[in-house]
Motif scaffolding. Structure first.
Motif, PDB file in Angstrom:
ATOM      1  N   ALA A 164       0.839  -1.205   0.000  1.00 11.82           N
ATOM      2  CA  ALA A 164       0.000   0.000   0.000  1.00 11.82           C
ATOM      3  C   ALA A 164       0.868   1.246   0.000  1.00 11.82           C
ATOM      4  O   ALA A 164       0.576   2.210   0.684  1.00 11.82           O
ATOM      5  N   GLN A 165       1.958   1.243  -0.759  1.00  8.92           N
ATOM      6  CA  GLN A 165       2.880   2.375  -0.792  1.00  8.92           C
ATOM      7  C   GLN A 165       2.728   3.167  -2.080  1.00  8.92           C
ATOM      8  O   GLN A 165       2.495   2.602  -3.145  1.00  8.92           O
ATOM      9  N   ILE A 166       2.893   4.462  -1.948  1.00  7.23           N
ATOM     10  CA  ILE A 166       3.016   5.345  -3.092  1.00  7.23           C
ATOM     11  C   ILE A 166       4.368   6.020  -2.961  1.00  7.23           C
ATOM     12  O   ILE A 166       4.723   6.510  -1.893  1.00  7.23           O
ATOM     13  N   GLN A 167       5.139   6.038  -4.032  1.00  4.20           N
ATOM     14  CA  GLN A 167       6.465   6.640  -3.998  1.00  4.20           C
ATOM     15  C   GLN A 167       6.513   7.845  -4.925  1.00  4.20           C
ATOM     16  O   GLN A 167       5.881   7.869  -5.966  1.00  4.20           O
ATOM     17  N   SER A 168       7.297   8.828  -4.525  1.00  4.55           N
ATOM     18  CA  SER A 168       7.637   9.943  -5.396  1.00  4.55           C
ATOM     19  C   SER A 168       8.968   9.570  -6.032  1.00  4.55           C
ATOM     20  O   SER A 168       9.971   9.408  -5.339  1.00  4.55           O
ATOM     21  N   ARG A 169       8.982   9.380  -7.350  1.00  4.95           N
ATOM     22  CA  ARG A 169      10.180   8.940  -8.060  1.00  4.95           C
ATOM     23  C   ARG A 169      10.590   9.980  -9.095  1.00  4.95           C
ATOM     24  O   ARG A 169       9.765  10.737  -9.577  1.00  4.95           O
ATOM     25  N   THR A 170      11.868   9.984  -9.441  1.00  4.50           N
ATOM     26  CA  THR A 170      12.324  10.859 -10.512  1.00  4.50           C
ATOM     27  C   THR A 170      11.780  10.351 -11.835  1.00  4.50           C
ATOM     28  O   THR A 170      11.345   9.198 -11.940  1.00  4.50           O
ATOM     29  N   ALA A 171      11.813  11.200 -12.864  1.00  2.00           N
ATOM     30  CA  ALA A 171      11.245  10.836 -14.162  1.00  2.00           C
ATOM     31  C   ALA A 171      11.887   9.579 -14.737  1.00  2.00           C
ATOM     32  O   ALA A 171      11.214   8.770 -15.369  1.00  2.00           O
ATOM     33  N   ASP A 172      13.181   9.376 -14.506  1.00  2.00           N
ATOM     34  CA  ASP A 172      13.862   8.185 -15.014  1.00  2.00           C
ATOM     35  C   ASP A 172      13.732   6.987 -14.072  1.00  2.00           C
ATOM     36  O   ASP A 172      14.289   5.930 -14.328  1.00  2.00           O
ATOM     37  N   ASP A 173      13.014   7.162 -12.970  1.00  2.00           N
ATOM     38  CA  ASP A 173      12.727   6.102 -11.996  1.00  2.00           C
ATOM     39  C   ASP A 173      14.000   5.573 -11.320  1.00  2.00           C
ATOM     40  O   ASP A 173      14.022   4.463 -10.822  1.00  2.00           O
ATOM     41  N   LYS A 174      15.052   6.402 -11.282  1.00  2.00           N
ATOM     42  CA  LYS A 174      16.315   5.969 -10.677  1.00  2.00           C
ATOM     43  C   LYS A 174      16.447   6.362  -9.214  1.00  2.00           C
ATOM     44  O   LYS A 174      17.332   5.891  -8.529  1.00  2.00           O
ATOM     45  N   ALA A 175      15.598   7.271  -8.744  1.00  2.00           N
ATOM     46  CA  ALA A 175      15.749   7.744  -7.369  1.00  2.00           C
ATOM     47  C   ALA A 175      14.414   8.243  -6.841  1.00  2.00           C
ATOM     48  O   ALA A 175      13.484   8.500  -7.601  1.00  2.00           O
ATOM     49  N   TYR A 176      14.353   8.374  -5.528  1.00  2.00           N
ATOM     50  CA  TYR A 176      13.171   8.934  -4.893  1.00  2.00           C
ATOM     51  C   TYR A 176      13.146  10.432  -5.085  1.00  2.00           C
ATOM     52  O   TYR A 176      14.188  11.087  -5.090  1.00  2.00           O
TER      53      TYR A 176
END
Length: 122
Positions: free
Chosen positions: A8-20
């Motif tokens: 049940a997690q939502i993450q804020s990720r960079t556009a390239d999905d390499k980092a939070y």
């Protein structure tokens, strides 16, 4: 934003999905009413937990790769693999529980201070 289907997690990720990504807000609040909890017990975590958990200064790899070593921010915190089990999520740490442990540790230290004062007749 990325919703993890495995939890049940939502993450804020960079556009390239390499980092939070980073969240900024005026306040973060946590639901903490008794009716949202079960198996409520006094904690066994406190000062000993804090004293036995290493704290590090570090730089995030993504920031070093993006901004360079000199411009990457030095952060201070725990390493997931070395953190107490009750703080660990899926590669994440529970900040609310960290505050609870710190709160308990302060209570333990206050009790020690009061005992010392009493033994000194203060």
């Amino acid at each position: 934003m990325k919703f993890l289907s495995s939890s049940a997690q939502i993450q804020s990720r960079t556009a390239d999905d390499k980092a939070y990504g980073i969240f900024g807000a005026a306040d973060f609040v946590v639901s903490s009413t008794r009716d949202t909890k079960t198996n409520i017990e006094p904690t066994v975590y406190g000062l000993d937990t804090i004293l036995n958990t290493p704290v590090y200064d570090y730089k995030l790899k993504y920031e070093v790769e993006t901004f360079g070593e000199e411009n990457a921010r030095t952060k201070t915190g725990l390493i997931w693999e070395e953190a107490p089990e009750n703080l660990r999520g899926e590669g994440t740490l529970d900040l609310y529980s960290m505050v609870g442990i710190a709160w308990r540790a302060i209570q333990e230290l206050a009790k020690e201070v009061n005992n010392i004062k009493a033994s000194l007749g203060m």
